[in-house]
Structure formats: structure tokens, C-alpha cells
Enzyme design. Structure first.
Site, short mmCIF file in Angstrom:
data_model
loop_
_atom_site.label_atom_id
_atom_site.label_comp_id
_atom_site.label_asym_id
_atom_site.label_seq_id
_atom_site.Cartn_x
_atom_site.Cartn_y
_atom_site.Cartn_z
CE1 TYR A 109 -3.66 2.81 0.77
CE2 TYR A 109 -1.72 3.67 2.02
CZ TYR A 109 -3.19 3.73 1.41
OH TYR A 109 -3.71 4.81 1.71
CD GLU A 197 -6.09 4.25 -1.05
OE1 GLU A 197 -6.07 4.46 0.25
OE2 GLU A 197 -7.35 4.04 -1.71
#
Length: 381
Positions: A109, A197
Site C-alpha cells: 500500500y 493512493e
């Protein structure tokens, strides 16, 4: 402004970050021709809506042939997709993204968001990609690494390498991850972003590929980015109306529509609605100095929500005059003829004048003296 996945990936690809080969499909396109053009007959079909949770909600399909993809695209395009992030109304699917399959060795991530308490962007990374970062924060907060960065001082290559090392990467893999961190940070500042993101950012064959991407641009800075104007076509009609009106609106899952002037009063109104045993249908702040068009647009937005069963208008007049609000309420109720009760509280500048305007209108609008009386009325409906 929330970009769709394919739009965010286009920005990443132009910045030098690898993304899967793919093409966007809408209802005008021949899916079989698309497959022939790509030369790929197996892949992932992904609905393009500005919300997470698409996979668990049926918005992502693995397809093994052009025929399968054509059938899946027809089922998805034009229908509403409801995910944990869209609310019960969902989002209309106008496009789907077809991408090649990617062999995944490890998922990570990587994201950057504005930390309002610190007043700076914070780079967030984790060796546990592919999961909701919110859920991961609850279940395994020790696996999330946060690094605040002063935008005036910038991000050094050494610091980026340190971040890559903190999630267990070494050697060329750490250098590759660090380069992506640096690239994302540069684009975060350049785009006036509130969020970038990549989840998951996957390692495959010694290189990193962004399998999913999300970018949110600060609406207040869009005048600096005329190149993003074409992306407006992805907005829902409601989102477009909210933007044009210049009000702050967030749709929620309750049935009590509420309108206030000022974020603090709007939040207090929502709290009072919950204390009365009901749920707010929205957050709607028209601001402290709203003009005629903002007020009328805000009421039209409020009345258009199919979940709303009662509306509470809570105004404390200062720069905005209560008689203006009263006139707009009468016009909106008269023209739209809502079938639910309208409760109004007016205090402050020209409040008495506003109350007389509503009383003289003859319309079924309930005036209340204070918030407590308003909540009592709402609780009894």
C-alpha cells in the site's frame, strides 16, 4: 474532485509509474473489437465509479473471453453499483475498464494524504496492500508507516529509501519503491491533490505495478488546472449541481434532510437530529454569505433526494438575511411541491420579516421557535 480509476492511472502512467495495459469501454463500443485491438482475451473488467469496495459489491469481474466480457459489460454499464462507500443510492456505471491480468508476487500500500492536524502531507505505506487501509489501521496498526513531509523542504531520495526500508524492502526493490514515492509526492504537490493512493501496488517480475489508483483534487485549486476540465464529464449530475452551486453537500443514509448556514451549525443540526432518534439524510452548508442562486440550488438538491421524508431548515442570519431564505423556501416549495413536511427555524438578521413572509405564503411550512421545538416536531413525524 474524485478522479475515476482510469483517469488516475493515466496520470500515474504519464509520470512514469507502471500500470496494467487496458482500455476503457462504454456503451457505444464493440467489446469484441476492443479485445481484438488489445490482443488480450483474458483479464479484469472493473466498473469506473468514484468509490471503493467495488470488488465485494460485484463491480469487478474476471473474464476469460471476449464473449464473457461483452456480457459482463452489458450487465454493468447503465446500472447502479452500490458499495460500502456509495451509500444506498449507489453510482451509475457509465464506463468499465478492461485490463490485462498481472501475476502478483507481493502487494503493498502506498498513499499520500493531507494531515490537517499537522498541516502537511503525510506519506503512508504498508507491506499489507490490497486491503482497506481503514480496516488495516484497526486490525494491525503496527503495519502502517506514516511519514509527514514539509512541502517547503521537499522529499529527499535518502528519506524515500528509508520509507521503503521501513516496510521490509531491500536493494533494487527498495530503490524502485522509493522512486515511486518521490514521483507520487511530486505529483501530489503539482496537482494540488488531497489524496493519491495506490492500493495495491504490486511487485511482479522485479518491478512495481499500480493495480488500482485513486486521486482526489482540491476543488478550490481547479482554476490552476484547466487540463483537468475534461474530467468533469465523469461527475454524477448531483455532484455537478453541487459544484456549480458552490455549496458543501454530503449525502448520507438517513431520511431527515437538513440545511444550515455554516459548517458548525450544520453539524450541530445533524447531532440534534440524531438525539431526536432520527438520522440525517445529508450534510448541507450553504455558507455564511450565500446568494440567491446558491440558496435555490441547495433547496433543489435537498428536495431531490428520494430518501428524504422531512426537511429541517436551520438558519442563523448574519451576513445572510432570513427574508432571503424565506423567499427561496417559498419559491422552492411552490415550484417543486415536495410531499414531505418542511420545518423552518429562522433567527438573526431580518428573522421576523422572514417569518412573516412564510406565514403570509399560505404554504404548509411549519415555523419553530428554536432547535428543541424543531427536533420535537421531527421526532413526532
Amino acid at each position: 474532485m474524485n478522479l475515476l480509476e482510469y483517469q488516475a492511472k493515466d496520470i500515474l502512467a504519464k509520470a512514469g509509474i507502471s500500470v496494467p495495459a487496458g482500455i476503457v469501454i462504454d456503451d457505444r463500443m464493440d467489446v469484441r473489437m476492443v479485445f481484438s485491438y488489445l490482443g488480450i482475451y483474458e483479464g479484469v473488467l472493473k466498473t469506473q465509479v468514484p468509490a471503493g469496495g467495488r470488488g465485494i459489491s460485484g463491480g469487478i469481474k474476471i473474464v476469460h473471453s471476449a464473449k464473457e466480457a461483452e456480457a459482463a459489460a452489458k450487465r454493468l454499464i447503465g446500472n447502479r453499483l452500490v458499495t460500502p462507500q456509495t451509500g444506498s443510492n449507489g453510482n451509475v456505471v457509465r464506463k468499465v475498464l478492461f485490463e490485462e491480468m498481472v501475476s502478483v508476487e507481493k502487494e503493498y500500500y502506498l498513499g499520500i494524504a493531507v494531515d490537517r492536524s499537522l498541516g502537511v502531507p503525510v506519506i503512508i505505506s504498508s507491506p499489507e496492500g490490497g486491503k482497506s487501509i481503514e480496516e488495516l489501521a484497526k486490525l494491525a496498526p503496527e503495519k502502517i508507516y506514516r511519514e509527514p513531509v514539509d512541502p517547503l523542504k521537499g522529499l529527499t531520495a535518502f528519506r524515500a529509501i528509508e520509507m521503503a526500508s521501513s516496510i521490509g524492502l531491500r536493494g533494487e526493490e527498495a530503490q524502485g519503491f522509493a522512486r515511486i514515492i518521490t514521483t507520487l509526492f511530486e505529483n501530489f504537490l503539482k496537482l494540488d491533490a488531497l489524496l493519491i493512493e495506490i492500493n495495491p501496488l504490486v511487485l511482479t517480475g522485479g518491478r512495481f505495478v499500480a493495480l488500482d489508483a485513486k486521486i482526489t483534487i482540491d476543488d478550490n485549486a481547479l482554476f490552476r488546472h484547466p487540463d483537468l476540465s475534461s474530467i468533469r464529464e465523469a461527475e454524477e449530475a448531483l455532484e455537478r449541481e453541487v459544484r456549480v452551486a458552490g455549496v458543501n453537500y454530503v449525502r448520507l443514509d438517513g431520511d431527515v434532510g437538513c440545511l444550515a448556514n455554516g459548517a458548525g451549525l450544520a453539524m450541530a443540526t445533524m447531532d440534534m437530529i440524531k438525539l431526536a432518534g432520527r438520522e440525517p439524510a445529508n450534510f448541507l452548508d450553504i455558507g455564511g454569505s450565500a446568494h440567491h442562486k446558491q440558496v435555490s440550488s441547495a433547496l433543489r438538491i435537498l428536495f431531490s433526494d428520494p430518501k428524504v421524508r422531512v426537511v429541517f431548515v436551520n438558519i442563523f442570519g448574519g451576513m445572510i438575511h432570513c427574508d432571503l431564505i424565506a423567499s427561496e423556501i417559498i419559491e422552492a416549495v411552490g415550484s417543486l411541491n415536495p410531499e414531505f413536511p418542511i420545518i423552518v427555524r429562522l433567527e438573526g438578521t431580518d428573522a421576523e420579516k422572514g417569518k412573516r413572509i412564510i406565514a403570509d405564503s399560505g404554504l404548509p411550512i411549519m415555523m419553530v421557535a428554536d432547535m428543541e421545538e424543531g427536533m420535537e416536531r421531527i421526532g413526532n413525524l
